[in-house]
Design a protein around this motif. Structure first.
Motif, short mmCIF file in Angstrom:
data_model
loop_
_atom_site.label_atom_id
_atom_site.label_comp_id
_atom_site.label_asym_id
_atom_site.label_seq_id
_atom_site.Cartn_x
_atom_site.Cartn_y
_atom_site.Cartn_z
N GLY A 53 13.33 18.93 -52.71
CA GLY A 53 13.56 17.84 -53.64
C GLY A 53 12.29 17.32 -54.28
N ASP A 54 11.12 17.77 -53.80
CA ASP A 54 9.86 17.38 -54.43
C ASP A 54 9.76 18.09 -55.78
OD1 ASP A 54 7.56 15.98 -54.70
OD2 ASP A 54 6.51 16.92 -53.02
N ARG A 55 8.79 17.64 -56.63
CA ARG A 55 8.83 18.15 -57.99
C ARG A 55 7.45 18.37 -58.59
NH1 ARG A 55 7.76 13.04 -56.54
NH2 ARG A 55 7.66 11.53 -58.19
N ASP A 56 7.43 19.19 -59.66
CA ASP A 56 6.26 19.39 -60.50
C ASP A 56 6.65 19.02 -61.92
OD1 ASP A 56 4.43 20.37 -58.56
OD2 ASP A 56 5.47 22.31 -58.61
N PHE A 57 5.63 18.64 -62.73
CA PHE A 57 5.91 18.18 -64.08
C PHE A 57 5.13 18.99 -65.12
CE2 PHE A 57 6.59 14.52 -61.35
CZ PHE A 57 7.73 13.93 -61.86
N SER A 58 5.72 19.13 -66.30
CA SER A 58 5.02 19.65 -67.47
C SER A 58 5.29 18.65 -68.60
CB SER A 58 5.54 21.03 -67.85
OG SER A 58 4.84 21.52 -68.97
N PHE A 59 4.23 18.00 -69.10
CA PHE A 59 4.37 16.90 -70.05
C PHE A 59 4.11 17.36 -71.48
CE2 PHE A 59 3.35 14.90 -66.01
CZ PHE A 59 4.21 13.82 -65.98
N TYR A 60 4.85 16.73 -72.42
CA TYR A 60 4.64 16.95 -73.85
C TYR A 60 4.34 15.60 -74.49
CZ TYR A 60 6.27 21.69 -73.21
OH TYR A 60 6.39 23.00 -72.80
N ARG A 61 3.04 15.34 -74.70
CA ARG A 61 2.60 14.05 -75.25
C ARG A 61 1.16 14.19 -75.78
NH1 ARG A 61 0.11 10.74 -71.04
NH2 ARG A 61 1.10 8.88 -71.81
N ASN A 62 1.00 14.67 -76.99
CA ASN A 62 -0.35 14.93 -77.49
C ASN A 62 -0.53 14.52 -78.96
OD1 ASN A 62 -2.99 15.89 -77.37
ND2 ASN A 62 -2.41 17.88 -78.16
N PRO A 63 -0.53 13.21 -79.27
CA PRO A 63 -0.20 12.12 -78.36
C PRO A 63 1.30 11.85 -78.39
CG PRO A 63 -0.88 11.19 -80.43
CD PRO A 63 -0.92 12.70 -80.60
N SER A 64 1.73 10.96 -77.54
CA SER A 64 3.11 10.46 -77.57
C SER A 64 3.08 8.98 -77.94
CB SER A 64 3.79 10.67 -76.22
OG SER A 64 3.02 10.13 -75.18
N ALA A 65 4.23 8.46 -78.28
CA ALA A 65 4.30 7.09 -78.80
C ALA A 65 3.74 6.06 -77.83
CB ALA A 65 5.75 6.76 -79.14
N ASP A 66 3.97 6.24 -76.53
CA ASP A 66 3.49 5.25 -75.56
C ASP A 66 1.99 5.07 -75.60
OD1 ASP A 66 4.00 8.01 -74.30
OD2 ASP A 66 2.52 7.15 -72.93
N MET A 67 1.26 6.14 -75.97
CA MET A 67 -0.20 6.10 -75.99
C MET A 67 -0.74 5.25 -77.14
SD MET A 67 -0.67 10.18 -75.25
CE MET A 67 -2.44 10.22 -75.51
#
Length: 326
Positions: A99-113
């Motif tokens: 149930g543990d996890r790994d992530f791949s993010f798409y934010r270059n940039p993203s709105a939160d930044m």
């Protein structure tokens, strides 16, 4: 009732259709609302507390989805801004068999930044409120300085500052940049929540006692050390130490479990019989109950897939604690 404010990222988690596969092997995903600060706000609101989220989302369908999901959970979204300069952040998740996890993010940039310091309102915070933040949005971007402004204004108003580093190294140019940002903001916090997986990385100490002691810098008064199913220990600057065991459940997905835990702690502080004016007033009994409650919240969240959708209500926590009473 005081308000729990959270600031930072809200994003879309794409949860895989099966466990035990690398991201490149996953063929389909389920869309879910996520982002640690957003999760914490929802955790508090779903428990019946007053929570508000501060952040920026894209002027896109994913942003619409997140605003609606936050509002449906009971979160005040009046401080959520929208922009067409960048899209809402996305995170693709792969789940291990446990149930543990790994992530791949798409934010270059993203709105939160792109949340700017001049978009933080000077009259938002009052005495007794709590402001919670994480490290993902402490990267070198406008949002970092929005965090500084929010923390400064909240402290001036007499609010309590809570920090969960929630380390996500793939979002940083290198590990040292992440560690440096955490140490920059650590002294500004009153409460720090840290996991066993993060402790040595953040502190540079392998010895647990030395590592915990090194976190009491600046205004840090309490350190909450979590060990997953093994439970958690609350350390106070005044020497008080309280441990509570965790709850064993069949794990479906650990995403959001840590956020549910700190959300449970903040809810307990927010709903204390007396207004939270001095953190030093916390008793052993109050801390023990906060840990037991938060451990139950985290266990329930881990037993379900997703993040915000997996967060429990107060009634569910009460029922779970009754069924597992030792």
């Amino acid at each position: 009732m005081a308000t729990v404010y959270t600031i930072g990222e809200a994003l879309i988690d794409f949860i895989p259709d099966r466990k035990g596969a690398e991201l490149k092997q996953v063929e389909s995903f389920t869309k879910a609302a996520g982002g640690a600060p957003a999760n914490v706000a929802c955790a508090v609101a779903k428990l019946g507390g007053h929570a508000a989220f501060i952040g920026k989302l894209g002027a896109d369908a994913f942003g619409d989805f997140l605003v609606e999901k936050l509002a449906a959970s009971g979160v005040d979204v009046s401080r959520v801004l929208r922009t067409s300069e960048a899209n809402t952040a996305l995170a693709f998740v792969s789940l291990k068999e446990d149930g543990d996890r790994d992530f791949s993010f798409y934010r270059n940039p993203s709105a939160d930044m792109l949340l700017h310091e001049n978009e933080i309102g000077s009259g938002w915070f009052t005495a007794g409120d709590l402001l919670h933040f994480c490290s993902v949005d402490l990267i070198e971007a406008p949002v970092k300085y929005a965090h500084r402004k929010a923390i400064e204004l909240a402290r001036q108003a007499g609010a309590v500052i809570s920090f969960d580093p929630n380390v996500r190294l793939p979002l940083w140019p290198d590990p040292e940049s992440c560690r440096r940002a955490i140490h920059e903001f650590l002294p500004l916090s009153h409460i720090v929540k840290i996991s066993d997986e993060e402790l040595s990385f953040i502190t540079g100490h392998e010895d647990e006692k030395e590592a915990i002691a090194s976190l009491f810098v600046g205004d840090v008064q309490h350190v909450i050390y979590t060990r997953g199913a093994a439970g958690a220990t609350w350390f106070s600057r005044n020497g008080l130490e309280v441990s509570e065991p965790g709850n064993r459940v069949e794990v479906a997905d650990t995403t959001g479990a840590g956020d549910s835990f700190i959300g449970g702690v903040l809810y307990q502080l927010q709903s204390a019989p007396q207004p939270l004016k001095e953190l030093g007033q916390l008793s052993r009994e109050h801390i023990g109950e906060a840990l037991r409650f938060a451990n139950a919240a985290a266990a329930l969240t881990a037993s379900r897939p997703g993040a915000i959708d997996a967060l429990p209500t107060l009634r569910e926590i009460d029922a779970f604690r009754s069924s597992t009473k030792r």
